[in-house]
Design an enzyme around this catalytic site. Structure first.
Site, mmCIF file in Angstrom:
data_model
loop_
_atom_site.group_PDB
_atom_site.id
_atom_site.type_symbol
_atom_site.label_atom_id
_atom_site.label_comp_id
_atom_site.label_asym_id
_atom_site.label_seq_id
_atom_site.Cartn_x
_atom_site.Cartn_y
_atom_site.Cartn_z
ATOM 1 N N CYS A 25 25.203 -1.369 14.325
ATOM 2 C CA CYS A 25 25.769 -1.129 12.987
ATOM 3 C C CYS A 25 27.155 -1.743 12.824
ATOM 4 O O CYS A 25 27.398 -2.520 11.909
ATOM 5 C CB CYS A 25 25.809 0.369 12.723
ATOM 6 S SG CYS A 25 26.683 0.799 11.223
ATOM 7 N N ALA A 59 10.435 -10.043 3.641
ATOM 8 C CA ALA A 59 11.199 -9.636 2.447
ATOM 9 C C ALA A 59 11.588 -8.177 2.545
ATOM 10 O O ALA A 59 11.413 -7.388 1.618
ATOM 11 C CB ALA A 59 10.387 -9.897 1.183
ATOM 12 N N LEU A 116 16.424 -9.758 2.587
ATOM 13 C CA LEU A 116 16.955 -9.859 1.223
ATOM 14 C C LEU A 116 18.482 -9.811 1.211
ATOM 15 O O LEU A 116 19.123 -10.514 0.432
ATOM 16 C CB LEU A 116 16.377 -8.754 0.336
ATOM 17 C CG LEU A 116 14.850 -8.797 0.147
ATOM 18 C CD1 LEU A 116 14.410 -7.732 -0.845
ATOM 19 C CD2 LEU A 116 14.374 -10.177 -0.312
ATOM 20 N N HIS A 135 32.625 9.848 -19.223
ATOM 21 C CA HIS A 135 32.317 8.659 -20.011
ATOM 22 C C HIS A 135 33.538 7.762 -20.045
ATOM 23 O O HIS A 135 34.651 8.274 -20.202
ATOM 24 C CB HIS A 135 31.943 9.070 -21.440
ATOM 25 C CG HIS A 135 31.732 7.892 -22.341
ATOM 26 N ND1 HIS A 135 30.567 7.135 -22.300
ATOM 27 C CD2 HIS A 135 32.533 7.323 -23.282
ATOM 28 C CE1 HIS A 135 30.665 6.156 -23.198
ATOM 29 N NE2 HIS A 135 31.844 6.249 -23.804
HETATM 30 P P1 NAI Z 1 11.872 -4.244 7.264
HETATM 31 O O1 NAI Z 1 10.882 -3.394 7.912
HETATM 32 O O2 NAI Z 1 12.784 -3.712 6.213
HETATM 33 O O3 NAI Z 1 11.128 -5.508 6.589
HETATM 34 C C1 NAI Z 1 10.370 -6.407 7.305
HETATM 35 C C2 NAI Z 1 9.502 -7.171 6.343
HETATM 36 O O4 NAI Z 1 8.844 -8.196 7.041
HETATM 37 C C3 NAI Z 1 8.423 -6.315 5.706
HETATM 38 O O5 NAI Z 1 8.422 -6.548 4.329
HETATM 39 C C4 NAI Z 1 7.152 -6.801 6.386
HETATM 40 O O6 NAI Z 1 6.021 -6.679 5.572
HETATM 41 C C5 NAI Z 1 7.492 -8.253 6.650
HETATM 42 N N1 NAI Z 1 6.759 -8.874 7.748
HETATM 43 C C6 NAI Z 1 6.435 -8.343 8.938
HETATM 44 N N2 NAI Z 1 5.809 -9.267 9.702
HETATM 45 C C7 NAI Z 1 5.762 -10.404 8.976
HETATM 46 C C8 NAI Z 1 5.253 -11.708 9.221
HETATM 47 N N3 NAI Z 1 4.702 -12.031 10.404
HETATM 48 N N4 NAI Z 1 5.359 -12.642 8.248
HETATM 49 C C9 NAI Z 1 5.945 -12.326 7.054
HETATM 50 N N5 NAI Z 1 6.436 -11.114 6.779
HETATM 51 C C10 NAI Z 1 6.359 -10.158 7.732
HETATM 52 O O7 NAI Z 1 12.684 -4.912 8.461
HETATM 53 P P2 NAI Z 1 14.077 -5.663 8.514
HETATM 54 O O8 NAI Z 1 14.460 -6.197 7.184
HETATM 55 O O9 NAI Z 1 13.963 -6.612 9.648
HETATM 56 O O10 NAI Z 1 15.071 -4.503 8.867
HETATM 57 C C11 NAI Z 1 14.923 -3.779 10.091
HETATM 58 C C12 NAI Z 1 15.426 -2.386 9.997
HETATM 59 O O11 NAI Z 1 16.814 -2.362 9.778
HETATM 60 C C13 NAI Z 1 14.781 -1.619 8.862
HETATM 61 O O12 NAI Z 1 14.329 -0.400 9.340
HETATM 62 C C14 NAI Z 1 15.876 -1.441 7.868
HETATM 63 O O13 NAI Z 1 15.761 -0.209 7.181
HETATM 64 C C15 NAI Z 1 17.133 -1.495 8.719
HETATM 65 N N6 NAI Z 1 18.205 -2.054 7.923
HETATM 66 C C16 NAI Z 1 18.743 -1.278 6.942
HETATM 67 C C17 NAI Z 1 19.711 -1.777 6.123
HETATM 68 C C18 NAI Z 1 20.242 -0.928 5.020
HETATM 69 O O14 NAI Z 1 20.046 0.277 5.068
HETATM 70 N N7 NAI Z 1 20.885 -1.495 4.012
HETATM 71 C C19 NAI Z 1 20.248 -3.137 6.272
HETATM 72 C C20 NAI Z 1 19.557 -3.876 7.295
HETATM 73 C C21 NAI Z 1 18.605 -3.322 8.087
#
Ligand code: NAI
Length: 468
Positions: A43, A183, A188, A447
């Site tokens: 983090c 995505a 994103l 407001h």
């Molecule tokens: P994520 O689980 O949010 O998204 C991964 C995405 O990749 C999903 O949409 C999935 O369908 C897609 N995917 C999986 N395999 C794939 C493939 N072979 N080809 C194309 N698409 C595929 O995971 P992410 O973004 O890597 O984040 C990891 C963790 O970190 C999550 O649990 C997230 O909540 C946490 N995180 C939280 C943040 C926040 O709270 N703002 C910021 C960054 C991370």
């Protein structure tokens, strides 16, 4: 002779450091084992904090480049100095990680730099990168070792051409083109950073929507907004192969359900397909502590593993991989060890995606309520009709409140809009108190504020929003 403690926490991320501080507040003698040279885990070092620094800088840059003229600020053609931006980010990270070191000192928490291995219940061995191992003994051990980026078998991350989030946070120049695989939240957010600074960004997602798990309507509107910002999307698409050189990567992609394929070439690729629990080096197999099919450590409602005295919290156990979820669990374990009734309400964990506009949610999504057959009412309000949003020239998005059809109790809320991540908390508090949409609707909101849109959405649950 091994040093004696009441509690040894392995890992100093938001789960581990918060657990250690709370336990120390309750009078326990605490040690933290950390293998990085700075505290704070993913983090603070390579996750939330550095990404928010880059998101902040790139947001300001995009606003100056595209938003100022509409408000009468002239003569802006901002230039980005990536090295200076990265130095700013590093300063932000350092200030935060130093803050943890200060808090450890203040709370008389001992820290050991090295890899922690559990020898048996009550005993941890710390292996420093150089020097002799150190033995620690404690009544309780908390595993808070977090997670690591998931990998694609045919796409090795070198942090030069093929990036994980770590590499994507440390680029020295704006890439001409960046292809993002996944995505989800990381794809994103980091895709947004480099898009705003000028990269052509193409996102490839296996599913037919962005942000799986988020309320579908909110995800759809965000998808539209990101496309307006110039991000390209290939949804329902899988990557089957990759050819990497030092200068570029060419991905072979095809429809997820099969069909005609194509290739996508970019200067760099970011792999953001999720994260996996990190338990390497802990010696779990040697002490007979199995992980589940997703590498997570099973725990009971007190976060205790099947071995008495060994606990686990955060990304290494089930649930959303979110810093604040880990913090809650860290506090709960510390309180249980301190003789208090520690618990976590896993139903009310807010989630925020720091894109423009921001997406924030708490509680159930509309899809979840439908699937569970819960009779519910939806109240919505668009920021387009909110005076403050208009004054800020940030009118994209909406507030959506889901309430039980019979009792009016709020079951979930979803906000897409400016400062959504801040606004979500009044609904989280309301939900913790079992509040209704009417409770929210009857609360006077200042407001002109963005939060008035939250109240209007609550009013809309009863069909009586004033401004729409
Ligand atoms: P994520 O689980 O949010 O998204 C991964 C995405 O990749 C999903 O949409 C999935 O369908 C897609 N995917 C999986 N395999 C794939 C493939 N072979 N080809 C194309 N698409 C595929 O995971 P992410 O973004 O890597 O984040 C990891 C963790 O970190 C999550 O649990 C997230 O909540 C946490 N995180 C939280 C943040 C926040 O709270 N703002 C910021 C960054 C991370």
């Amino acid at each position: 002779m091994a040093e004696q403690f009441d509690l040894v926490v392995i890992g100093s991320g938001p789960g581990g450091y918060v657990c250690a501080i709370r336990a120390a507040q309750l009078g326990l003698k605490v040690a933290v084992v950390e293998k990085r040279s700075s505290f704070g885990g993913t983090c603070l070092n390579i996750g939330c904090i550095p990404s928010k620094a880059l998101l902040h800088v790139s947001e300001r840059f995009a606003e100056a480049a595209h938003g100022f003229a509409a408000m009468g600020i002239c003569g802006c053609k901002p230039k980005i100095d990536v090295a200076a931006m990265q130095a700013y980010k590093d300063k932000v990270v350092e200030a935060n990680t130093r803050g943890i070191a200060f808090l450890f000192k203040k709370n008389k928490i001992a820290s050991f730099i090295g890899t922690g291995r559990i020898v048996e219940a009550g005993r941890v061995q710390v292996m420093p990168s150089d020097g002799a191992p150190v033995e620690l003994e404690a009544q309780a051990i908390v595993i808070a070792t977090g997670s690591d980026s998931a990998a694609l078998p045919f796409l090795e991350v070198d942090e030069k051409t093929i990036l994980s989030s770590t590499g994507a946070l440390a680029l020295g120049t704006v890439p001409k083109s960046l292809v993002v695989i996944g995505a989800g939240v990381i794809g994103l957010e980091l895709g947004s950073v480099w898009r705003r600074l000028g990269a052509e960004v193409t996102v490839i997602e296996y599913l037919d929507r962005i942000l799986p798990g988020m309320d579908g309507e909110i995800a759809k509107v965000l998808h539209r907004e990101l496309k307006k910002q110039g991000m390209a999307f290939h949804l329902g698409t899988k990557v089957t192969q990759a050819k990497t050189t030092q200068r570029s990567v060419t991905l072979s992609v095809e429809p997820a359900g099969g069909g005609k394929g194509q290739t996508i070439k970019a200067q760099k690729a970011l792999v953001a397909i999720g994260r996996v629990p990190y338990t390497q080096g802990l010696g779990l197999a040697d002490i007979g502590l199995e992980t589940d099919e997703r590498g997570r450590i099973p725990v009971d409602e007190s976060f205790e593993t099947k071995i008495a005295g060994i606990y686990a919290i955060g990304d290494v156990i089930a649930g959303p991989m979110l810093a604040h979820k880990a913090e809650e669990e860290g506090v709960a374990v510390a309180e249980i060890l301190g003789g208090l009734p520690g618990e976590v309400n896993h139903d009310i964990i807010p989630a925020v995606v720091y894109t423009t506009p921001e997406a924030a949610s708490v509680g159930k999504t509309e899809e979840e309520l439908k699937a569970a057959g819960v009779d519910h009412v939806v109240g919505k309000f668009n920021f387009m009709a909110n005076g403050r949003a208009k004054a800020m020239n940030e009118t994209a998005g909406l507030v959506k409140i889901l309430a039980d059809a019979k009792t009016d109790r709020v079951l979930g809320a979803h906000i897409l809009g400016p400062m959504a991540g801040e606004m979500i908390h009044e609904i989280a508090v309301l939900m913790e108190f079992g509040g209704s949409a009417e409770d929210l609707a009857r609360t006077c909101h200042a407001h002109p504020t963005l939060s008035e849109a939250v109240r209007e959405a609550a009013l809309a649950v009863a069909g009586r929003a004033i401004h729409s």
